[in-house]
Design an enzyme around this catalytic site. Structure first.
Site, PDB file in Angstrom:
ATOM      1  N   TYR A  50       0.828  -1.202   0.000  1.00 37.04           N
ATOM      2  CA  TYR A  50       0.000   0.000   0.000  1.00 37.04           C
ATOM      3  C   TYR A  50       0.866   1.257   0.000  1.00 37.04           C
ATOM      4  CZ  TYR A  50      -4.009  -2.917   1.413  1.00 37.04           C
ATOM      5  OH  TYR A  50      -4.997  -3.867   1.496  1.00 37.04           O
ATOM      6  N   HIS A 120      -1.307 -11.954   1.522  1.00 42.20           N
ATOM      7  CA  HIS A 120      -2.213 -11.030   0.835  1.00 42.20           C
ATOM      8  C   HIS A 120      -3.024 -11.719  -0.257  1.00 42.20           C
ATOM      9  CE1 HIS A 120      -2.493  -6.456  -0.206  1.00 42.20           C
ATOM     10  NE2 HIS A 120      -3.664  -7.029  -0.190  1.00 42.20           N
ATOM     11  N   SER A 199     -13.407  -3.574   1.700  1.00 38.64           N
ATOM     12  CA  SER A 199     -14.331  -2.902   0.770  1.00 38.64           C
ATOM     13  C   SER A 199     -15.787  -3.132   1.163  1.00 38.64           C
ATOM     14  CB  SER A 199     -14.088  -3.364  -0.671  1.00 38.64           C
ATOM     15  OG  SER A 199     -12.808  -2.993  -1.116  1.00 38.64           O
ATOM     16  N   ARG A 203     -16.171  -0.166  -2.370  1.00 38.62           N
ATOM     17  CA  ARG A 203     -15.179   0.810  -2.844  1.00 38.62           C
ATOM     18  C   ARG A 203     -15.791   2.207  -2.984  1.00 38.62           C
ATOM     19  NH1 ARG A 203     -13.962  -4.023  -5.226  1.00 38.62           N
ATOM     20  NH2 ARG A 203     -11.868  -4.784  -4.743  1.00 38.62           N
TER      21      ARG A 203
END
Length: 323
Positions: A50, A120, A199, A203
């Site tokens: 990120y 991830h 999310s 989003r």
């Protein structure tokens, strides 16, 4: 602050966490992170990739989170992830990479240990037993406390859990992304694993704040996603309009309604809505006070059943990483 348990290993977090993926490296983000902690949010979710999308650097968002936590370490649960790389089209999970990644994340965060460490995305070329076995060694060494997987298949989850108990599965889950209800969500209930929903507001689509494609900035990554494009956008907007109407009757925001619905889906579920702004954190926390009756839940099921969203939830490359 209401809390929830993730898994059976002792991990307990605020019922709503905070996703940090889209936070820029600035003072407002520090203010938002620290303000969220002051409001009782104890779970902060980041990842090594990120914050570095534009220049291909790792650890940028972790450094931001680390700065915000100075003097507050004992107030938070820090979750971060490894596995998505800039140099490969597939995620990685071999033992050497896991060890390299955890040390890099500890350095970026400025911490002695990570509370919750996720793979991830699955590395389909490396047995999950190797990946989670290495993570289990990191638990013994005190570098991490709890283990999680993100966007993994039921079969992979079972195999991983047999190596070392998983505390959390992180996957997309919202009123327009309900695929997880078929197999993964029931499996977490069966095995006693927590479920972290990323999310949870689609989003940003489920907030009701996005009315046209042009509302997205020119450099917004969501422009690449099918659900935000063309006729898909218009069809999805129709669903959001129904959610907005119901939220108005409930005297709450569409975001609060969407989050309250998620919280009602199981005691092991912890949504982690992401935002750059403290007032949105405060608003999201209002979802904890929204009461949904059986009639409310039936209405939500009618207006936003599984499969209602038009378009795939990821761009093509990212879909290849999801089991």
């Amino acid at each position: 602050m209401k809390t929830r348990k993730l898994g059976n290993q002792g991990l307990e977090v605020s019922a709503l966490g905070l996703g940090t993926m889209m936070m820029p490296d600035n003072e407002e983000s520090i203010h938002t992170l620290q303000g969220a902690i002051d409001l009782g949010v104890t779970m902060l979710d980041t990842a090594d990739i990120y914050g570095g999308f534009e220049h291909g650097r790792y650890g940028e968002n972790e450094k931001l989170v680390g700065r915000a936590l100075r003097g507050r370490r004992d107030q938070v649960i820090v979750a971060t992830k490894f596995g998505i790389t800039y140099s490969s089209e597939k995620p990685k999970g071999d033992a050497a990479y896991v060890r390299k990644s955890v040390d890099a994340s500890l350095y970026s965060l400025g911490l002695d240990y990570i509370d919750l460490y996720y793979q991830h995305r699955p590395d389909v070329e490396v047995p999950i037993e190797e990946t989670v076995g290495t993570m289990a060694d990191l638990v013994k060494e005190g570098k991490i406390r709890y283990i999680g997987l993100s966007e993994a298949s039921p079969e992979r989850i079972r195999r991983a859990h047999a190596v070392h108990p998983l505390s959390a599965i992180e996957s997309e889950y919202s009123l327009w992304s309900r695929e997880t209800e078929d197999e993964v969500l029931p499996l977490t209930q069966e095995l006693g694993i927590g479920y972290v929903a990323f999310s949870p507001l689609g989003r940003g689509f489920l907030t009701g704040q996005i009315k046209s494609f042009d509302d997205l900035p020119a450099d917004d990554y969501r422009r690449m996603y099918p659900r935000f494009q063309g006729e898909n956008f218009n069809k999805n907007l129709e669903v959001v309009a129904l959610i907005e109407e119901m939220a108005a009757r409930k005297e709450c925001t569409p975001s609060q309604l969407a989050l309250a619905w998620l919280l009602s889906r199981g005691e092991q579920i912890v949504p982690i809505p992401g935002t750059k702004h403290l007032d949105r954190v405060r608003q999201n926390l209002g979802a904890l006070d929204v009461q949904l009756s059986a009639d409310d839940l039936a209405e939500i099921e009618r207006i936003s059943p599984q499969g209602i969203a038009s378009g795939q939830r990821f761009a093509e490359l990212e879909l290849n990483w999801v089991e």
